[in-house]
Write an enzyme that holds these catalytic residues in place. Structure first.
Site, PDB file in Angstrom:
ATOM      1  CG  HIS A 136       9.079  -0.309   0.535  1.00 23.90           C
ATOM      2  ND1 HIS A 136       9.370   0.335   1.697  1.00 23.90           N
ATOM      3  CD2 HIS A 136      10.099  -1.156   0.319  1.00 23.90           C
ATOM      4  CE1 HIS A 136      10.515  -0.097   2.174  1.00 23.90           C
ATOM      5  NE2 HIS A 136      10.979  -1.004   1.349  1.00 23.90           N
ATOM      6  CB  SER A 179      -0.928  -0.020   1.210  1.00 19.73           C
ATOM      7  OG  SER A 179      -0.159  -0.232   2.362  1.00 19.73           O
ATOM      8  NE  ARG A 213       2.550 -12.604 -14.342  1.00 20.98           N
ATOM      9  CZ  ARG A 213       1.216 -12.555 -14.234  1.00 20.98           C
ATOM     10  NH1 ARG A 213       0.602 -13.176 -13.250  1.00 20.98           N
ATOM     11  NH2 ARG A 213       0.485 -11.905 -15.128  1.00 20.98           N
TER      12      ARG A 213
HETATM   13  C1  DLZ Z   1      10.810  -4.197   2.416  1.00 20.78           C
HETATM   14  C2  DLZ Z   1      10.328  -5.114   1.364  1.00 20.78           C
HETATM   15  C3  DLZ Z   1       8.993  -5.074   0.932  1.00 20.78           C
HETATM   16  C4  DLZ Z   1       8.010  -4.110   1.490  1.00 20.78           C
HETATM   17  N1  DLZ Z   1       8.536  -5.915   0.013  1.00 20.78           N
HETATM   18  C5  DLZ Z   1       9.372  -6.815  -0.536  1.00 20.78           C
HETATM   19  C6  DLZ Z   1       8.920  -7.719  -1.537  1.00 20.78           C
HETATM   20  O1  DLZ Z   1       7.738  -7.777  -1.916  1.00 20.78           O
HETATM   21  N2  DLZ Z   1       9.818  -8.574  -2.081  1.00 20.78           N
HETATM   22  C7  DLZ Z   1      11.149  -8.572  -1.717  1.00 20.78           C
HETATM   23  O2  DLZ Z   1      11.930  -9.357  -2.288  1.00 20.78           O
HETATM   24  N3  DLZ Z   1      11.594  -7.744  -0.759  1.00 20.78           N
HETATM   25  C8  DLZ Z   1      10.757  -6.877  -0.159  1.00 20.78           C
HETATM   26  N4  DLZ Z   1      11.195  -6.033   0.816  1.00 20.78           N
HETATM   27  C9  DLZ Z   1      12.584  -6.192   1.325  1.00 20.78           C
HETATM   28  C10 DLZ Z   1      13.632  -5.404   0.526  1.00 20.78           C
HETATM   29  O3  DLZ Z   1      13.863  -6.003  -0.740  1.00 20.78           O
HETATM   30  C11 DLZ Z   1      14.978  -5.370   1.295  1.00 20.78           C
HETATM   31  O4  DLZ Z   1      15.342  -6.684   1.635  1.00 20.78           O
HETATM   32  C12 DLZ Z   1      14.896  -4.549   2.576  1.00 20.78           C
HETATM   33  O5  DLZ Z   1      14.412  -3.262   2.316  1.00 20.78           O
HETATM   34  C13 DLZ Z   1      16.293  -4.448   3.240  1.00 20.78           C
HETATM   35  O6  DLZ Z   1      17.186  -3.753   2.378  1.00 20.78           O
END
Ligand code: DLZ
Length: 167
Positions: free
Chosen positions: A99, A96, A138
């Site tokens: 990010h 939401s 997927r």
């Molecule tokens: C923080 C975060 C969020 C909100 N969503 C995902 C996601 O959907 N898929 C993913 O692989 N990683 C996510 N992360 C983590 C970030 O990629 C990262 O690991 C952190 O921000 C630490 O740098």
């Protein structure tokens, strides 16, 4: 003929002398596991030996570019292995906040740039989806659906054979 997807592979590839790295994020684990399994299954179908598939994990997709670059260096320095291709695998699911957009954008760009700096192909194994269900589809987790990890395995073998170990 299928309109979408990898299409027919253009030749028979022999991956038996290839060394392939996989770096995968741990976020969205169930989907990641399916994609990694799909990639490994396809690598083996192309003849890549189990002992020549090197798997490492990173916390999330944002860490994939650094992990990808460093896996190559680490294997070279510690066990003298020269990778022929790397498949970074991650699953980004929209939440939401903004990010998602920032991580998608920076991760994709950084992985793309590695193709200009590393001497081996970096495959784009990142799903950027709006819902968990889209990711499951997927990753082949819904009946009859195709696992994109298999395409990434096939792409790694093709790119390594055509442009790295071509002699
Ligand atoms: C923080 C975060 C969020 C909100 N969503 C995902 C996601 O959907 N898929 C993913 O692989 N990683 C996510 N992360 C983590 C970030 O990629 C990262 O690991 C952190 O921000 C630490 O740098």
């Amino acid at each position: 003929m299928a309109i979408k997807g990898l299409g027919v592979v253009d030749q028979k590839y022999d991956g038996s002398n290839l060394k392939i790295g996989i770096v995968h994020a741990r976020w969205n684990t169930a989907i990641i596991d399916a994609l990694v399994s799909g990639a490994i299954k396809k690598l083996k179908e192309f003849g890549v030996k189990e002992e020549n598939i090197f798997v490492e994990t990173v916390p999330g997709s944002f860490e994939l570019p650094f992990g990808t670059r460093k896996l190559q260096e680490k294997l070279r320095k510690t066990v003298g292995v020269e990778l022929d291709a790397i498949i970074p695998i991650g699953v980004l699911i929209k939440g939401s906040t903004m990010h998602f957009e920032y991580i998608c954008d920076s991760t994709t760009n950084a992985l793309m740039r590695l193709n200009e700096t590393l001497e081996i192909p970096v495959i784009f194994g990142v799903l950027t989806v709006l819902t968990e269900e889209q990711a499951e589809v997927r990753a082949g987790l819904k009946p009859g659906m195709h696992n994109h990890g298999e395409d990434w395995g096939a792409a790694a073998v093709e790119m390594a054979t055509k442009f790295v170990k071509y002699e």
